[in-house]
Enzyme design. Sequence first.
Site, mmCIF file in Angstrom:
data_model
loop_
_atom_site.group_PDB
_atom_site.id
_atom_site.type_symbol
_atom_site.label_atom_id
_atom_site.label_comp_id
_atom_site.label_asym_id
_atom_site.label_seq_id
_atom_site.Cartn_x
_atom_site.Cartn_y
_atom_site.Cartn_z
ATOM 1 N N LYS A 36 0.852 -1.184 0.000
ATOM 2 C CA LYS A 36 0.000 0.000 0.000
ATOM 3 C C LYS A 36 0.889 1.235 0.000
ATOM 4 C CE LYS A 36 -3.646 2.176 2.681
ATOM 5 N NZ LYS A 36 -4.631 1.969 3.738
ATOM 6 N N LYS B 171 -2.141 -1.547 -3.904
ATOM 7 C CA LYS B 171 -3.025 -0.379 -3.840
ATOM 8 C C LYS B 171 -2.211 0.890 -3.884
ATOM 9 C CE LYS B 171 -5.937 1.838 -0.539
ATOM 10 N NZ LYS B 171 -6.337 1.873 0.824
HETATM 11 C C1 PBG Z 1 -7.571 2.732 5.330
HETATM 12 C C2 PBG Z 1 -7.942 2.721 3.900
HETATM 13 C C3 PBG Z 1 -7.791 3.746 2.964
HETATM 14 C C4 PBG Z 1 -8.319 3.283 1.761
HETATM 15 C C5 PBG Z 1 -8.770 1.998 1.981
HETATM 16 N N1 PBG Z 1 -8.517 1.660 3.306
HETATM 17 C C6 PBG Z 1 -7.307 5.129 3.138
HETATM 18 C C7 PBG Z 1 -5.941 5.446 3.528
HETATM 19 O O1 PBG Z 1 -5.038 4.633 3.646
HETATM 20 O O2 PBG Z 1 -5.779 6.649 3.749
HETATM 21 C C8 PBG Z 1 -8.365 4.066 0.481
HETATM 22 C C9 PBG Z 1 -9.280 3.561 -0.553
HETATM 23 C C10 PBG Z 1 -9.582 4.509 -1.640
HETATM 24 O O3 PBG Z 1 -8.956 5.572 -1.827
HETATM 25 O O4 PBG Z 1 -10.502 4.179 -2.408
HETATM 26 N N2 PBG Z 1 -8.578 2.212 6.135
#
Ligand code: PBG
Length: 329
Positions: free
Chosen positions: A196, A249
Amino acid sequence: MQFPELRLRRLRKSPTIRDMVRETMLTSNDFIYPLFIIHGKNKKEEIKSMPGIYRYSVDRIMEEVDEIYELGIPAVILFGIPEKKDEHGSSALDDSGEVQQAVKKIKKKYPDMVVITDVCLCEYTSHGHCGILTKSGYVDNDATIEVLAKEALSHARAGADIVAPSDMMDGRVLAIREKLDEHGYENVAILSYSVKYASAFYGPFRDAAESAPAFGDRKSYQMDPANIREAIREASLDIDEGADMIMVKPALSYLDVISLLAEEYPFPLVAYNVSGEYSMVKAAGKMGWIDEKKVMMEILLSIKRAGADLIITYHAKEAAKLLRENKKF
Ligand code: PBG
């Protein structure tokens, strides 16, 4: 001897031949649809920065789930937006929290729908960081994974099929696996947000989930967009700790990472086509600058072609509708 490129042209000349030699197929079975569950009653609120995406209160969630089910989308991933936030994100552990109630409701009506829950604290903490903070304002890794394991257990108790930790703390997959096994939830799988990136593409999601950090950023626990070899280290740690599926991601700016992990690991690979990626397509479509539907299908296809087995996407319903009509793109 003709020019060799004529062989390519001959295979492109009719739609039927093109279909026959197509390498990548997109189906509604590839999609996971994200759902935002907000506290309160009788709510269906459109998220301003994500046209077509809503936050539902638990009592209205089935309006959306019925449609998803009928479209043949096999899975949803749930995010909760609780009323009460505190420094420790304690409402994440509430067995009657928004996510827990929604899981029960969906599994009761559709036992074969796969329900995934996002396991994180950023929606539950007053400061918006993904964990418990130390006095100096850093995220305390070890204290946080204890709480995450309890959050995952609470989701499992509600009936979640898969828990998906998105916090990026070290050791959380193992902590969650041990906690689940200890309580008899050996069959609950873990989809780890292994790779991520600290990305600006999460902007609209943070509006939707009210989870923007109140100060600082997530760079100390999310990955640097410049790095790809590090993705292998992150993924292999999670796999060693017991992750059943791994995730990259965001998706679109990281197709090279998806492709590398797909070659490297024989584990189901999920790509998250995140909020910013969705909203850019919507905005440009609204302006009439792109053909929104064609661009959407091309993006989803590219993620699959790169090597993703499954795609978490806000486009899932629209794409499933087009696929059902058997439209060619
Ligand atoms: C954290 C989480 C995030 C997203 C999914 N789970 C946000 C982050 O890390 O700030 C982002 C998903 C998206 O942008 O569609 N719980």
